[in-house]
Enzyme design. Structure first.
Site, mmCIF file in Angstrom:
data_model
loop_
_atom_site.group_PDB
_atom_site.id
_atom_site.type_symbol
_atom_site.label_atom_id
_atom_site.label_comp_id
_atom_site.label_asym_id
_atom_site.label_seq_id
_atom_site.Cartn_x
_atom_site.Cartn_y
_atom_site.Cartn_z
ATOM 1 N N ASN A 284 5.131 -9.720 0.482
ATOM 2 C CA ASN A 284 3.878 -9.106 0.903
ATOM 3 C C ASN A 284 2.859 -9.156 -0.231
ATOM 4 O O ASN A 284 3.117 -8.657 -1.330
ATOM 5 C CB ASN A 284 4.108 -7.643 1.297
ATOM 6 N N GLU A 285 1.742 -9.776 0.036
ATOM 7 C CA GLU A 285 0.567 -9.738 -0.834
ATOM 8 C C GLU A 285 0.855 -9.957 -2.319
ATOM 9 O O GLU A 285 0.617 -9.054 -3.144
ATOM 10 C CB GLU A 285 -0.156 -8.401 -0.653
ATOM 11 N N HIS B 113 8.139 -6.040 -0.638
ATOM 12 C CA HIS B 113 6.836 -5.404 -0.430
ATOM 13 C C HIS B 113 6.577 -4.473 -1.621
ATOM 14 O O HIS B 113 6.708 -3.254 -1.516
ATOM 15 C CB HIS B 113 6.848 -4.636 0.900
ATOM 16 N N GLN C 238 7.211 2.720 1.845
ATOM 17 C CA GLN C 238 6.146 3.649 2.234
ATOM 18 C C GLN C 238 6.565 4.624 3.332
ATOM 19 O O GLN C 238 5.904 5.644 3.523
ATOM 20 C CB GLN C 238 4.904 2.867 2.664
HETATM 21 C C1 GAL Z 1 -1.889 -3.457 2.068
HETATM 22 C C2 GAL Z 1 -0.431 -3.201 1.774
HETATM 23 C C3 GAL Z 1 0.152 -2.029 2.483
HETATM 24 C C4 GAL Z 1 -0.799 -0.877 2.681
HETATM 25 C C5 GAL Z 1 -2.185 -1.334 3.072
HETATM 26 C C6 GAL Z 1 -3.251 -0.268 3.103
HETATM 27 O O1 GAL Z 1 -2.511 -4.093 0.986
HETATM 28 O O2 GAL Z 1 0.355 -4.323 2.131
HETATM 29 O O3 GAL Z 1 1.328 -1.687 1.812
HETATM 30 O O4 GAL Z 1 -0.759 -0.019 1.628
HETATM 31 O O5 GAL Z 1 -2.645 -2.322 2.204
HETATM 32 O O6 GAL Z 1 -3.753 -0.014 1.840
#
Ligand code: GAL
Length: 463
Positions: free
Chosen positions: A189-190, A145, A46
């Site tokens: 991540n997530e 990520h 990002q």
């Molecule tokens: C999270 C993600 C990030 C960022 C953030 C805001 O879910 O880990 O990469 O995008 O949301 O939307």
């Protein structure tokens, strides 16, 4: 399914409302211990620019109706150019009084083809980690990520049964390459967001809308995390910060509140089921040492997987919002989110609900892992919501800590404005704003920087 779902909704989801006066009167983080981690987070893709992976390919595509995959038609080709401007990011962290920075390393950059290792890229990352440490800022490094190298995507991405081992091999390599500078690792991540967006909503690569594939992908991500933890512990034996531990390993789990919109049993059952799959499944797997994904009528996977047991040294909590669930028993979507009256929303339409952070911290307290807020932030291009957002969410952290929850840190998302996935540059989450039309990509402090500094002064990380 029905009974536990109802119990869950009844047991954990007591909606509460914070008192505005209490938030205003709270001296943010004044009661936190000296080792408390305070900082900000970003991800490699990002912010870095210059990456080529499954996402950069996805950005070029369109949906059958002609809409671009990235809504504003942009790409992360340059993003915030942190690959070159990383020193500006470091200065921004120093100005905040941060003592920790969560950043990513990009798998496709380090291993552009299978088994290769880009020494120059690794050297640049080492330079960044060393500079952070020299500034008294502990790096927390995310290994995965959302973005896959094209060679992994070409084999099927998370549908490829070799993907978990491939990511674990990368983790091991990162452990040996950076372990003398890095102790804190975030494996994935997530996983839940990746599966929801990439395999259920079809909005991210690979663009699938297939519950069966989604469940299989989640199972693969569970295996990957277990194997990555083993690889990191084996390859990173150097205690970089001298606290007696060479590795601190966690995941960053997106935790979203699902409250039933009404007292109707359907809303309650569907909210419970959404909570189960989204919030709970991955954490159950880690707790039980089993790859377990159950989607009634779709899939029932339940296999022992010993590498998962004991694989978390901390739980990373990414918290943003809540959904008020209007449940449906048929049709393509199990629920539609309703709006909460009288609640502000961010630029992407998400409800601002700081009470949800408090509720999640309480819910995941005493599970055997300290909690680290690895992301929490607001899309606010006008800069009118962020200060209050930060204050209210730090109040949630303080209140949970005062009630005995072991919260070891708080990281704001994001340090700087960046490429917000399918929203392109429309989601302005940064403590520092960036005008992406301006070739200098200058990081400009938003009003919330002063609020963050106030917390850092109370904590003692800024003088
Ligand atoms: C999270 C993600 C990030 C960022 C953030 C805001 O879910 O880990 O990469 O995008 O949301 O939307």
């Amino acid at each position: 399914m029905v009974l536990p779902a109802l119990a869950l909704v009844a047991g954990c989801a007591k909606p509460i409302t914070f008192d505005a006066g209490a938030i205003a009167a709270n001296r943010m983080l004044a009661g936190a211990p000296p080792g408390f981690l305070l900082g900000a987070a970003t991800s490699a893709y990002q912010i870095e620019g210059g990456n080529h992976n499954d996402w950069s390919e996805w950005e070029k595509g369109r949906y059958p109706d002609g809409t671009p995959h990235v809504l504003d038609g942009t790409s992360a080709t340059r993003a915030a150019d942190s690959w070159n401007f990383w020193r500006a990011d470091l200065s921004a962290l120093q100005l905040l009084g941060a003592n920790v920075y969560r950043l990513g390393i990009e798998w496709s950059r380090l291993e552009p083809t299978e088994g290769a290792w880009d020494q120059a890229a690794a050297a640049r990352y080492r330079q960044m980690f060393a500079a952070l440490r020299a500034a008294g800022i502990t790096p927390i490094v995310t290994l995965y990520h959302f973005t896959l190298p094209t060679w992994v995507a070409a084999r099927g991405g998370w549908d490829w049964d070799g993907a978990p081992a491939a990511l674990a091999a990368f983790a091991g390599r990162a452990g040996s390459a950076f372990g003398d500078l890095v102790d804190w690792w975030c494996t994935i991540n997530e996983p839940n967001v990746l599966v929801a967006k990439g395999y259920l909503a079809g909005q991210w690569p690979p663009g699938a809308r297939d519950p069966h594939r989604a469940a299989m992908a989640l199972a693969a991500l569970m295996r990957a995390h277990g194997l990555m933890t083993g690889a990191l512990r084996e390859n990173d034996r150097t205690d970089a910060d001298g606290d007696g531990r060479a590795t601190r390993i966690g995941i960053a789990q997106n935790l979203r509140i699902f409250d039933p919109y009404s007292a109707s049993p359907v809303d309650g059952i569907v909210a419970g089921a959404a909570d189960d799959f989204y919030n709970q499944a991955f954490l159950d797997a880690v707790t039980l040492g089993r790859v377990r994904v159950v989607l009634p009528g779709v899939i029932d996977i339940d296999q022992p997987f010993p590498p998962l047991a004991g694989s978390l040294d901390y739980l990373g909590v990414n918290y943003y919002t809540r959904d008020l669930v209007v449940g449906h028993l048929g049709g393509p979507n199990i629920y539609t989110p309703a709006s909460a009256p009288d609640r502000p929303r961010n630029d992407l339409g998400w409800e601002i609900y700081p009470e949800g952070l408090y509720r999640m911290l309480l819910r995941y307290a005493h599970r055997g892992w300290p909690l680290l807020v690895t992301e929490n932030g607001v899309a606010d291009g006008r800069g009118v919501l962020r200060s209050d957002f930060l204050r209210a969410h730090l109040y949630a952290v303080d209140r949970a800590r005062a009630e005995g929850v072991e919260v070891i840190g708080y990281l704001y998302w994001s340090l700087i404005d960046n490429f917000e996935w399918s929203h392109g540059y429309r989601g302005h989450f940064g403590l520092y704003a960036i005008d992406f039309e301006d070739p200098t990509l200058t990081r400009r402090p938003t009003a919330a920087v002063a609020t963050f500094q106030e917390a850092a002064r109370n904590l003692g990380t800024l003088h």
